[in-house]
Write an enzyme that holds these catalytic residues in place. Structure first.
Site, short mmCIF file in Angstrom:
data_model
loop_
_atom_site.label_atom_id
_atom_site.label_comp_id
_atom_site.label_asym_id
_atom_site.label_seq_id
_atom_site.Cartn_x
_atom_site.Cartn_y
_atom_site.Cartn_z
N THR A 103 0.84 -1.19 0.00
CA THR A 103 0.00 0.00 0.00
C THR A 103 0.88 1.24 0.00
O THR A 103 2.03 1.22 0.47
CB THR A 103 -0.94 0.03 1.22
OG1 THR A 103 -1.82 1.15 1.12
CG2 THR A 103 -0.16 0.14 2.52
N ASN B 285 -0.85 3.92 1.16
CA ASN B 285 -1.73 4.62 2.09
C ASN B 285 -1.23 4.36 3.51
O ASN B 285 -1.44 3.29 4.06
CB ASN B 285 -3.16 4.10 1.91
CG ASN B 285 -4.17 4.83 2.77
OD1 ASN B 285 -3.84 5.36 3.83
ND2 ASN B 285 -5.41 4.84 2.32
N GLY C 276 -2.25 5.58 6.24
CA GLY C 276 -3.36 5.39 7.18
C GLY C 276 -3.79 3.94 7.23
O GLY C 276 -4.10 3.41 8.30
N ASP D 158 -7.53 -5.84 -0.76
CA ASP D 158 -8.35 -5.10 -1.70
C ASP D 158 -9.74 -5.06 -1.10
O ASP D 158 -10.27 -6.10 -0.68
CB ASP D 158 -8.36 -5.75 -3.08
CG ASP D 158 -8.90 -4.79 -4.13
OD1 ASP D 158 -8.36 -3.67 -4.23
OD2 ASP D 158 -9.83 -5.15 -4.86
N SER D 159 -10.28 -3.88 -1.02
CA SER D 159 -11.57 -3.74 -0.36
C SER D 159 -12.40 -2.71 -1.08
O SER D 159 -11.89 -1.91 -1.87
CB SER D 159 -11.38 -3.36 1.11
OG SER D 159 -10.65 -2.14 1.22
N ARG E 127 -11.93 -5.13 7.16
CA ARG E 127 -10.47 -5.29 7.13
C ARG E 127 -9.98 -5.98 8.39
O ARG E 127 -9.10 -6.85 8.35
CB ARG E 127 -9.80 -3.93 6.95
CG ARG E 127 -8.28 -4.02 6.77
CD ARG E 127 -7.69 -2.68 6.35
NE ARG E 127 -8.08 -2.31 5.01
CZ ARG E 127 -8.95 -1.34 4.72
NH1 ARG E 127 -9.51 -0.65 5.69
NH2 ARG E 127 -9.26 -1.08 3.48
#
EC number: 3.6.1.66
Length: 236
Positions: free
Chosen positions: A7, A9, A11, A74-75, A218
């Protein structure tokens, strides 16, 4: 043991660190989770047609580039009245990948005339762990995908790829609320929560990280991967 999370990201990396630490306990001190972004790795093109395919694609790419175990997820948001959209296109629903504000505005506009009782939805997450062998080889897309318990039992072989799923059901609000989290969190009210005395249910973005992780898609997916992470520690 260093594990690379596929990732950019940060966060999301913080959220995954908390989830793993909560469910691995004291042994989490032996795990160094770093992001692909912090290592300067590119984002792979997500060519899969399911959450599982994209999570495994990203984890395989990072594992192949680094020779290290890699985790990826993956969401996305599945809105019932929209036929399952935005789905795997959630992060780029407005046309620009990762523009949360634009994605939220577009979704609210598309649901503008939909009454509350028909705004049901769910967040879905596929979490993948890919472990290369000693030579850095990783599984291919055609190789078997194992359940999260695979590494826990004797007789496993490397390289391997493992995937787990998690869902969080709820509904989409009519306006954003809260500043925590990311993505569609300000618009999503999970079913699995206690309503306060005033009868107001929180959005994911109004929850503390601990409260959200305990029920999130998640959280459920990465908790299912936690035994495999512990087994990797035992491999040393």
């Amino acid at each position: 043991m260093r594990i690379v999370v596929a990732t950019h990201n940060e966060g999301k990396l913080v959220e995954i660190r908390r989830i793993i630490a909560d469910h691995v306990g004291l042994r989490s001190g032996g795990i160094d989770l770093v992001s692909a972004g912090s290592l300067g790795l590119p984002d792979p093109v997500e060519t899969g047609t399911t959450f599982q395919e994209n999570a495994l694609l990203k984890a395989r790419d990072v594992a192949a580039r680094t020779g290290l175990p890699a985790m990826a997820d993956d969401s996305g948001l599945i809105v019932d009245v929209m036929g399952g959209a935005p789905g795997i296109l959630s992060a780029r629903w407005s046309g620009v990948h990762g523009d949360d504000a634009a994605n939220n505005r577009l979704l609210l506009a598309q649901l503008g005339d939909i009454p509350d009782d028909r705004r049901t939805a769910r967040f879905r997450c596929a979490a993948a762990l890919v472990v290369p062998d000693a030579q850095g080889n990783v599984p291919s897309a055609s190789d078997p995908v194992s359940p999260p318990s695979y590494l826990v039992h004797p007789g496993f072989s490397l390289p391997c790829q493992i995937v787990a799923m998690g869902d969080m059901t709820g509904r989409v609000t009519t306006e954003p609320r809260g500043t925590n989290g990311f993505g569609y969190d300000p618009l999503f009210v999970p079913d699995e929560q206690e309503v306060d005395s005033g009868g107001t249910a929180l959005t994911s973005a109004q929850m503390t990280s601990a409260r959200k992780n305990a029920i999130s898609h998640r959280g459920k997916a990465f908790v299912a991967l936690a035994p495999a992470v512990v087994a990797l520690l035992d491999l040393g």
